[in-house]
Enzyme design. Structure first.
Site, mmCIF file in Angstrom:
data_model
loop_
_atom_site.group_PDB
_atom_site.id
_atom_site.type_symbol
_atom_site.label_atom_id
_atom_site.label_comp_id
_atom_site.label_asym_id
_atom_site.label_seq_id
_atom_site.Cartn_x
_atom_site.Cartn_y
_atom_site.Cartn_z
ATOM 1 N N ASP A 94 105.591 39.962 51.934
ATOM 2 C CA ASP A 94 105.189 40.269 53.259
ATOM 3 C C ASP A 94 106.139 40.879 54.198
ATOM 4 O O ASP A 94 107.448 40.515 53.904
ATOM 5 C CB ASP A 94 104.546 39.030 53.803
ATOM 6 C CG ASP A 94 105.650 37.837 53.513
ATOM 7 O OD1 ASP A 94 106.788 37.981 53.378
ATOM 8 O OD2 ASP A 94 105.132 36.417 53.704
ATOM 9 N N ASN A 107 102.130 24.565 56.347
ATOM 10 C CA ASN A 107 100.604 24.620 56.189
ATOM 11 C C ASN A 107 100.074 24.939 55.033
ATOM 12 O O ASN A 107 98.818 25.257 54.904
ATOM 13 C CB ASN A 107 100.136 25.100 57.228
ATOM 14 C CG ASN A 107 100.464 26.791 57.314
ATOM 15 O OD1 ASN A 107 100.971 27.360 56.557
ATOM 16 N ND2 ASN A 107 100.282 27.567 58.277
ATOM 17 N N HIS A 159 100.878 27.826 53.324
ATOM 18 C CA HIS A 159 100.607 29.309 53.227
ATOM 19 C C HIS A 159 101.488 29.826 52.252
ATOM 20 O O HIS A 159 102.459 29.039 51.664
ATOM 21 C CB HIS A 159 100.846 29.985 54.626
ATOM 22 C CG HIS A 159 102.278 30.270 55.171
ATOM 23 N ND1 HIS A 159 102.485 30.077 56.363
ATOM 24 C CD2 HIS A 159 103.412 30.556 54.553
ATOM 25 C CE1 HIS A 159 103.761 30.150 56.665
ATOM 26 N NE2 HIS A 159 104.303 30.488 55.401
ATOM 27 N N GLU A 184 97.780 32.560 55.419
ATOM 28 C CA GLU A 184 97.417 31.501 56.411
ATOM 29 C C GLU A 184 96.347 30.613 56.006
ATOM 30 O O GLU A 184 95.248 31.369 55.222
ATOM 31 C CB GLU A 184 97.414 31.802 57.923
ATOM 32 C CG GLU A 184 98.578 32.447 58.244
ATOM 33 C CD GLU A 184 99.651 31.310 58.722
ATOM 34 O OE1 GLU A 184 99.994 30.363 58.017
ATOM 35 O OE2 GLU A 184 100.498 31.532 60.006
#
Ligand code: GLP
Length: 231
Positions: free
Chosen positions: A65, A133, A135, A140
């Protein structure tokens, strides 16, 4: 998925290094993650390459990413991170390094990165970290099993925790990650323990994107005791 619990961050990095090194022989396309977790692993790969014991000269690399928009020269870009921690230290060909170009329009950047992946993928050996979280990459919560390379909005939580300069990113999707031949996920520290618990023992759900890895046939979690404390 296999889980290796390590004493601490250094031990985690060493174990991941040995697994990576062993898998490197049969891997042509490599997938790299950023963040603080793989820094020591990349240092070990850099030293090993400098001493001539491994080579990346016949490899291609893709990164998971990149923030969007961001300039290549921005010190907070993942492109800059990879240069610092790995690429400038190893013998990989410059033309073999693939990265989302976040200086283009979102549409063009996604198209070019997806084209590069289509002609050289899938990834043989993928390094992953994990977000608080759950991810992976910048997939996400809410990212589906069939999601592919795309422009995404980052959650407020991720922007805060990463001190992100951009509120969007271009990421490999869950599909490209799941299509990798082999995956090494690293996690260190108590703050990752809940995400690890949900990824390993929770249901397979887009609420915790890392939980999709339960369905991968060759995925190892190399995590320290603190990250494993809720298992
Ligand atoms: C970012 C990256 C992820 C990375 C995660 C964990 O959000 N997009 O690919 O795995 O951070 O980072 P850290 O290792 O710093 O905890």
């Amino acid at each position: 998925m296999k889980i290796i619990v390590c004493d601490n961050y250094k031990d985690m990095s060493e174990k991941a290094f040995l697994i990576f090194k062993d898998a490197l022989r049969d891997s042509r396309s490599l997938g790299f993650a950023t963040g603080k977790t793989p820094v020591m692993l990349y240092g070990m790969l850099s030293s090993e390459c400098a001493s001539g014991r491994i080579s990346f000269s016949d490899k291609v690399s893709f990164n998971l990413d990149e923030y969007y928009p961001i300039s290549r020269s921005d010190p907070s870009s993942y492109g800059h991170y990879m240069e610092e921690h790995l690429f400038r230290n190893i013998d990989i060909g410059r033309e073999s390094i693939f990265f989302p170009n976040s200086e283009l329009s979102g549409e063009n950047s996604v198209r070019l990165y997806a084209d590069a992946y289509r002609s050289r993928g899938p990834i043989d050996l993928q390094v992953l970290g994990i977000g608080h979280n759950g991810h992976i990459g910048f997939n996400e919560p809410g990212s589906g099993r069939d999601s592919t390379i795309r422009l995404v909005s980052l959650s407020g939580d991720t922007i805060r925790r990463n001190n992100a300069r951009a509120n969007m990113a271009i990421t490999m999707g869950i599909r490209e990650i799941m299509d990798s031949g082999r995956i090494i996920l690293l996690a260190s520290g108590e703050e990752k323990s809940e995400a690890i618990r949900l990824a390993v023992h929770g249901g397979i759900t887009s609420d915790v994107p890392a939980s999709f890895l339960q369905e991968h046939s060759n995925c190892v979690f190399v995590i320290d005791k603190a990250a494993a404390s809720k298992l």
